[in-house]
Design a protein around this motif. Sequence first.
Motif, mmCIF file in Angstrom:
data_model
loop_
_atom_site.group_PDB
_atom_site.id
_atom_site.type_symbol
_atom_site.label_atom_id
_atom_site.label_comp_id
_atom_site.label_asym_id
_atom_site.label_seq_id
_atom_site.Cartn_x
_atom_site.Cartn_y
_atom_site.Cartn_z
ATOM 1 N N UNK A 246 6.123 -6.667 10.636
ATOM 2 C CA UNK A 246 4.852 -6.662 9.931
ATOM 3 C C UNK A 246 4.025 -5.436 10.289
ATOM 4 N N UNK A 247 3.183 -5.047 9.337
ATOM 5 C CA UNK A 247 2.145 -4.055 9.607
ATOM 6 C C UNK A 247 0.892 -4.825 10.020
ATOM 7 N N UNK A 248 0.359 -4.550 11.205
ATOM 8 C CA UNK A 248 -0.906 -5.164 11.621
ATOM 9 C C UNK A 248 -2.019 -4.294 11.066
ATOM 10 N N UNK A 249 -2.729 -4.815 10.071
ATOM 11 C CA UNK A 249 -3.665 -3.987 9.313
ATOM 12 C C UNK A 249 -4.878 -4.788 8.849
ATOM 13 N N UNK A 250 -6.077 -4.159 8.885
ATOM 14 C CA UNK A 250 -6.415 -2.878 9.533
ATOM 15 C C UNK A 250 -6.556 -3.076 11.038
ATOM 16 N N UNK A 251 -5.816 -2.324 11.790
ATOM 17 C CA UNK A 251 -5.627 -2.596 13.215
ATOM 18 C C UNK A 251 -6.928 -2.597 14.020
ATOM 19 N N UNK A 252 -7.716 -1.545 13.905
ATOM 20 C CA UNK A 252 -8.935 -1.468 14.710
ATOM 21 C C UNK A 252 -10.004 -2.426 14.198
ATOM 22 N N UNK A 253 -10.170 -2.517 12.898
ATOM 23 C CA UNK A 253 -11.188 -3.425 12.335
ATOM 24 C C UNK A 253 -10.857 -4.882 12.617
ATOM 25 N N UNK A 254 -9.574 -5.147 12.889
ATOM 26 C CA UNK A 254 -9.131 -6.519 13.169
ATOM 27 C C UNK A 254 -9.240 -6.901 14.632
ATOM 28 N N UNK A 255 -9.802 -6.048 15.456
ATOM 29 C CA UNK A 255 -9.956 -6.396 16.861
ATOM 30 C C UNK A 255 -9.090 -5.590 17.810
ATOM 31 N N UNK A 256 -8.325 -4.633 17.264
ATOM 32 C CA UNK A 256 -7.580 -3.721 18.121
ATOM 33 C C UNK A 256 -6.474 -4.380 18.920
ATOM 34 N N UNK A 257 -6.145 -3.769 20.039
ATOM 35 C CA UNK A 257 -5.033 -4.223 20.875
ATOM 36 C C UNK A 257 -5.218 -5.657 21.372
ATOM 37 N N UNK A 258 -6.425 -6.082 21.810
ATOM 38 C CA UNK A 258 -6.566 -7.471 22.249
ATOM 39 C C UNK A 258 -6.209 -8.481 21.153
ATOM 40 N N UNK A 259 -6.562 -8.168 19.914
ATOM 41 C CA UNK A 259 -6.252 -9.079 18.807
ATOM 42 C C UNK A 259 -4.752 -9.155 18.574
ATOM 43 N N UNK A 260 -4.076 -8.011 18.608
ATOM 44 C CA UNK A 260 -2.629 -8.037 18.393
ATOM 45 C C UNK A 260 -1.919 -8.744 19.545
ATOM 46 N N UNK A 261 -2.374 -8.516 20.768
ATOM 47 C CA UNK A 261 -1.784 -9.217 21.911
ATOM 48 C C UNK A 261 -1.915 -10.729 21.739
ATOM 49 N N UNK A 262 -3.064 -11.169 21.218
ATOM 50 C CA UNK A 262 -3.284 -12.599 20.999
ATOM 51 C C UNK A 262 -2.317 -13.148 19.949
ATOM 52 N N UNK A 263 -1.991 -12.343 18.941
ATOM 53 C CA UNK A 263 -1.019 -12.769 17.927
ATOM 54 C C UNK A 263 0.407 -12.770 18.483
ATOM 55 N N UNK A 264 0.704 -11.777 19.309
ATOM 56 C CA UNK A 264 2.059 -11.669 19.851
ATOM 57 C C UNK A 264 2.391 -12.871 20.731
ATOM 58 N N UNK A 265 1.397 -13.402 21.429
ATOM 59 C CA UNK A 265 1.651 -14.493 22.375
ATOM 60 C C UNK A 265 2.434 -15.647 21.739
#
Length: 206
Positions: A130-149
């Motif tokens: 998947x493309x995590x988009x828009x990455x920064x507006x969506x909360x940046x690295x902490x948000x993606x880490x929360x999804x990856x968990x």
Amino acid sequence: MSAPDNIEEIMLTAPVIPVLVVDDPAEARPMAEALVAGGLRVLEVTLRTDAAIEVIKRMNLVPGAIVGAGTVTNQKDLDAALSAGAEFIVSPGLTEPLGRAAIKSGVPFLPGIATAGELMAGLDMGLKHFKFFPAMANGGIPALKALIAPFGQCKFCPTGGITPETAPDWLALDNVLCVGGSWVAPKGASREEIRKLAEEAAEMGQ
């Protein structure tokens, strides 16, 4: 050189996928040649301009380039991109009609997601990239880490607001295979400037 036949191979080709908005088809080939010379072979041409389909056709003529279409939002866009020779498809979001059509076509497909619900919809279709988009507006690295968990089986290409300074931090995440970036081909940049930016971006994965 033929394009890899699955999206993970494409994502692993280089650490940065240039996100290209090109208004003039005449710029297409020189831009692609500069990016490929710099080590970025995977090129995402966004369907944000009237010239985009012609740009895809011209970039496809560059040896070594793997040219895809971005900002694909419906089946009409998908069909036009495939007819132009797009070797992969990137969408800003994921709908079932687009997802089903892309999967049926067999083209490597990278849909955008922003939430767990969208990610689950993709998983239900058999997608794991998947493309995590828009990455920064969506909360940046902490948000993606929360999804990856809870979704550790998924791989990502964060795109949107990522800079040369922040890209290495994203790439350090195990589930991030590459990032999308528009900084490697800024408007008005010369061929030599684009090649240099591409070289710097290509080195991020080393």
